[in-house]
Motif scaffolding. Sequence first.
Motif, PDB file in Angstrom:
ATOM      1  N   SER A   1      51.357 -20.208  25.182  1.00 61.30           N
ATOM      2  CA  SER A   1      51.402 -19.870  26.607  1.00 61.30           C
ATOM      3  C   SER A   1      52.705 -19.142  26.920  1.00 61.30           C
ATOM      4  O   SER A   1      53.677 -19.247  26.168  1.00 61.30           O
ATOM      5  N   LEU A   2      52.709 -18.467  28.036  1.00 61.93           N
ATOM      6  CA  LEU A   2      53.905 -17.744  28.467  1.00 61.93           C
ATOM      7  C   LEU A   2      55.048 -18.726  28.696  1.00 61.93           C
ATOM      8  O   LEU A   2      56.197 -18.474  28.348  1.00 61.93           O
ATOM      9  N   LYS A   3      54.700 -19.882  29.237  1.00 57.15           N
ATOM     10  CA  LYS A   3      55.719 -20.911  29.503  1.00 57.15           C
ATOM     11  C   LYS A   3      56.392 -21.347  28.193  1.00 57.15           C
ATOM     12  O   LYS A   3      57.614 -21.428  28.104  1.00 57.15           O
ATOM     13  N   ASP A   4      55.578 -21.608  27.157  1.00 61.82           N
ATOM     14  CA  ASP A   4      56.138 -21.992  25.859  1.00 61.82           C
ATOM     15  C   ASP A   4      57.038 -20.879  25.329  1.00 61.82           C
ATOM     16  O   ASP A   4      58.120 -21.119  24.800  1.00 61.82           O
ATOM     17  N   ASP A   5      56.568 -19.637  25.478  1.00 62.42           N
ATOM     18  CA  ASP A   5      57.313 -18.489  24.973  1.00 62.42           C
ATOM     19  C   ASP A   5      58.662 -18.368  25.677  1.00 62.42           C
ATOM     20  O   ASP A   5      59.697 -18.139  25.055  1.00 62.42           O
ATOM     21  N   GLU A   6      58.652 -18.577  26.988  1.00 61.97           N
ATOM     22  CA  GLU A   6      59.908 -18.440  27.741  1.00 61.97           C
ATOM     23  C   GLU A   6      60.910 -19.522  27.335  1.00 61.97           C
ATOM     24  O   GLU A   6      62.104 -19.259  27.184  1.00 61.97           O
ATOM     25  N   TRP A   7      60.417 -20.741  27.151  1.00 62.23           N
ATOM     26  CA  TRP A   7      61.308 -21.815  26.705  1.00 62.23           C
ATOM     27  C   TRP A   7      61.860 -21.530  25.308  1.00 62.23           C
ATOM     28  O   TRP A   7      63.050 -21.709  25.048  1.00 62.23           O
ATOM     29  N   ASN A   8      60.959 -21.084  24.416  1.00 65.47           N
ATOM     30  CA  ASN A   8      61.410 -20.778  23.057  1.00 65.47           C
ATOM     31  C   ASN A   8      62.529 -19.734  23.086  1.00 65.47           C
ATOM     32  O   ASN A   8      63.533 -19.854  22.390  1.00 65.47           O
ATOM     33  N   ARG A   9      62.351 -18.715  23.907  1.00 59.37           N
ATOM     34  CA  ARG A   9      63.355 -17.641  23.972  1.00 59.37           C
ATOM     35  C   ARG A   9      64.685 -18.162  24.525  1.00 59.37           C
ATOM     36  O   ARG A   9      65.758 -17.733  24.122  1.00 59.37           O
TER      37      ARG A   9
ATOM     38  N   ILE B   1      65.789 -21.270  24.198  1.00 62.55           N
ATOM     39  CA  ILE B   1      66.403 -22.056  23.115  1.00 62.55           C
ATOM     40  C   ILE B   1      67.069 -21.115  22.112  1.00 62.55           C
ATOM     41  O   ILE B   1      68.195 -21.346  21.666  1.00 62.55           O
ATOM     42  N   LEU B   2      66.357 -20.025  21.773  1.00 61.69           N
ATOM     43  CA  LEU B   2      66.884 -19.103  20.759  1.00 61.69           C
ATOM     44  C   LEU B   2      68.083 -18.321  21.286  1.00 61.69           C
ATOM     45  O   LEU B   2      68.969 -17.942  20.519  1.00 61.69           O
ATOM     46  N   GLU B   3      68.126 -18.100  22.599  1.00 62.29           N
ATOM     47  CA  GLU B   3      69.299 -17.441  23.190  1.00 62.29           C
ATOM     48  C   GLU B   3      70.536 -18.337  22.976  1.00 62.29           C
ATOM     49  O   GLU B   3      71.589 -17.879  22.550  1.00 62.29           O
ATOM     50  N   PHE B   4      70.367 -19.643  23.239  1.00 65.56           N
ATOM     51  CA  PHE B   4      71.466 -20.594  23.006  1.00 65.56           C
ATOM     52  C   PHE B   4      71.856 -20.602  21.529  1.00 65.56           C
ATOM     53  O   PHE B   4      73.032 -20.517  21.195  1.00 65.56           O
ATOM     54  N   LEU B   5      70.849 -20.713  20.664  1.00 72.40           N
ATOM     55  CA  LEU B   5      71.151 -20.812  19.230  1.00 72.40           C
ATOM     56  C   LEU B   5      71.803 -19.532  18.722  1.00 72.40           C
ATOM     57  O   LEU B   5      72.709 -19.565  17.897  1.00 72.40           O
ATOM     58  N   GLY B   6      71.347 -18.389  19.249  1.00 74.00           N
ATOM     59  CA  GLY B   6      71.933 -17.113  18.857  1.00 74.00           C
ATOM     60  C   GLY B   6      73.410 -17.026  19.229  1.00 74.00           C
ATOM     61  O   GLY B   6      74.194 -16.339  18.583  1.00 74.00           O
TER      62      GLY B   6
END
Lengths: 300, 476
Positions: free
Chosen positions: B198-206, B208-213
């Motif tokens: 879902s778009l919601k899952d995708d936005e959360w994943n991004r 999280i990855l912004e933080f990890l990046g």
Amino acid sequence: MTQGEIVAGCLAPHPPHLVYAENPPQNEPVAEGGWEQLRWGYERLRESLKDVDYDAIVLLSPHWQTYVGTHFLGLPNFKSLSVDPVFPNLFRYHYDLNIDVELTRNIHDKAAEAGLSVKMMENPDFRVDYGTITTGHMFNPVWDKPLVVVSSNRSRDYYSVEVMQEMMIELGRVTREAILESGKKVVVLASNSLSHRHFTTESEIPEDMSKEHITSHAMHLWDMRMIDYIRSGQAQRILDEMPEFTEQAIAESDGGGLSWLLSTLDTPSYPGILHGYGTIIGTGNAIVEWPERNHKEASQ
Amino acid sequence: MSEGGLVGSFIVPVHPHTVLVPEQNEGWQRLRNAFDEAAQRIKDSNADLLVIYSTTWPSIIGHQIQADPNPEWVMVDHDFHDLGSIPYSFNIDSEFAHAWDEANKKRGLKSRTINYTGFPIDVGSVVALKLLNPDNVIPAVIVSSNVYANRSETTVLAKSCLDVIKATGRKAVAITAMSLSNRMFTTAIDPKDDKIHSLKDDEWNRKILEFLGEGRLEDVGQLSRTIHKQIRVQKVVAFKPMWWLAGMNENRNNLTGDVLAYEAIHGAGGAVVHLDPTPSGAGDKEYDEDDVEFFSGERNVLDAEGDAPSFDAQIPEAQQTTTSSGPALWEPTTGESSVNSDAAPKPVGMYPHARRVGDLLYLSGVGPRQPGTNAIPGGPICDDQGAPLNYDIKAQTRAVVDNITRILEEAGGSIDDVLDVTSFLVDMDRDFAGYNEVWADTLGKVGPTRTTLAIRALPTPIAVEMKVIARAPKEN
Ligand SMILES: [Fe+2]
């Protein structure tokens, strides 16, 4: 062709301790009889069905967890070593079991027609889960009947108990239909505990029975309530209360087995026979038989 | 021997597609390429140990550690069995596994090593080891994910692992085998059509990855429960791999992060992320939870969901409000600008009750103990042996406010002078509501700024303490 028949439906839980208690050669500690209560329950169940003729066992185990629909073992034979990933110290079992592929295929196809997401498992390297093995062994230690093995679709995790139950009732309905059409006599087994909160520590002595008990009073009350419904022939109330039971007792009915079983039995209004109840590392386990054959005789 | 430590951390996805059929979908292939890049980076780091925390290996009694030096079998996924089989033969560092097991026990964790022929190594570990350690050159160790474990247990598990890495001078790589969002499509899909569920899952994943990046691993750890509620199928009680990985990285937020790939695998979020321990100068910790060193038992994790009975009934009532146990009491130190009061309880160390600096009055931490008798209104939280007692948080909080009032009055001011309060609670879940109620009745009416933290313990058997900054009364 004569009409097929479900001769009995059973709640048949699978704590690996029950097999470990037989002291297979690989056991590290020697069993001291801690789990005999439930093993006696299985003995009574086997005794009750001793003179009943049947062709196959249809079994649903919550330890074959599938997220992409419901799966079925789809090859004639599976032979390997099953090691429990959670209690490998207790359970390592060489199995050699046969599948009734024809009946499996019929249930699969009917489920697909009914709109359920299903898949046949035809990879020969697949290892059968320890829930299936434990229940299969405790119910029929000689393994002389072919099985139909159904995975546990984790729709409860994905959606809710209500959605899970809707799907499992539908799966139970088509399972029943396929069995009746097959002309075979079949036993249906749901392999799950009732309340399912484990202890997170263990005692020094593996079977210190002064330490074994239900994890909490609330779990006890739920188990007793469900057993009361079972013994008084109120399967519909079990289904009605399944959401509360599953959530509050963290019950292993979350895997869908019990809802599916009751549906294959057409939601019995006759009593189930309680062959045994006991706790294992805090979880509540009941061994129950719904003798559909008796029901049929009574209504003739 | 030089001191050991982590030379890197990796987050990798769990499903078998990247091993068996990467060519069926461009995204799966990009994930596979990222795995290969990660394997090269691990090789270049001269790591001599891979430590895998796998979310697809659950355990119930504590944690289990794989200790079979050469486990061999053929893995078939429970869902994706039609993609094929993965034969494996791994190189496990059983010596390290046993040392970690011992270290776990020393820190209060339940732990067990396992060494059984045919043990079914989980899909996450198999995929990670197959792709990150293709020649089996680097010895590995695998730990399970306890279904009931909460943050403290998972954090301590990381600390005990670090104990052994440091003691043995190892250059270790920490790996979490995990999905980000873990919701998959519940029906078969054409590989070409794979996308995040879902778009919601995708936005959360991004996010999280912004933080990890940016290397902000501890921030992701702190958000773990929120992430779990938002994008995780509620199968286990928490999104724990980030707690473990943050613990392995000493809860840092200034790592150097690099997201090598992010793609869907049958709807779930799969990412390959490299976290280098080199400080990046990025975010620092904004706050952190209890930095627990020792696991002293579960904290009724299910209570938070409201689906388990309260255990309070089993806890005996406090028999007395005075306590003879606890640290020795000191006379408050005196010195220039210190303010002390006989009307406040004696300190438990060498410090004054308060100190005046310019227009401000800084108070040492104030608890509920009563001056003179040293009694704890509402009862102590545990007896002399450390066994928990039932106590009244409201009575304790009221007593803290009374003590603050006395100290301020001694200095010539009043409770109305309080400007800023930092409150410490030993059990946020149990006590916050009661504490907050008393606050609203007392200091809430004065209106200071406030910060409330949960901590593991206070020096005496009390549940609440406040650190206060107040307006200093005008000096005559
Ligand atoms: Fe189970």
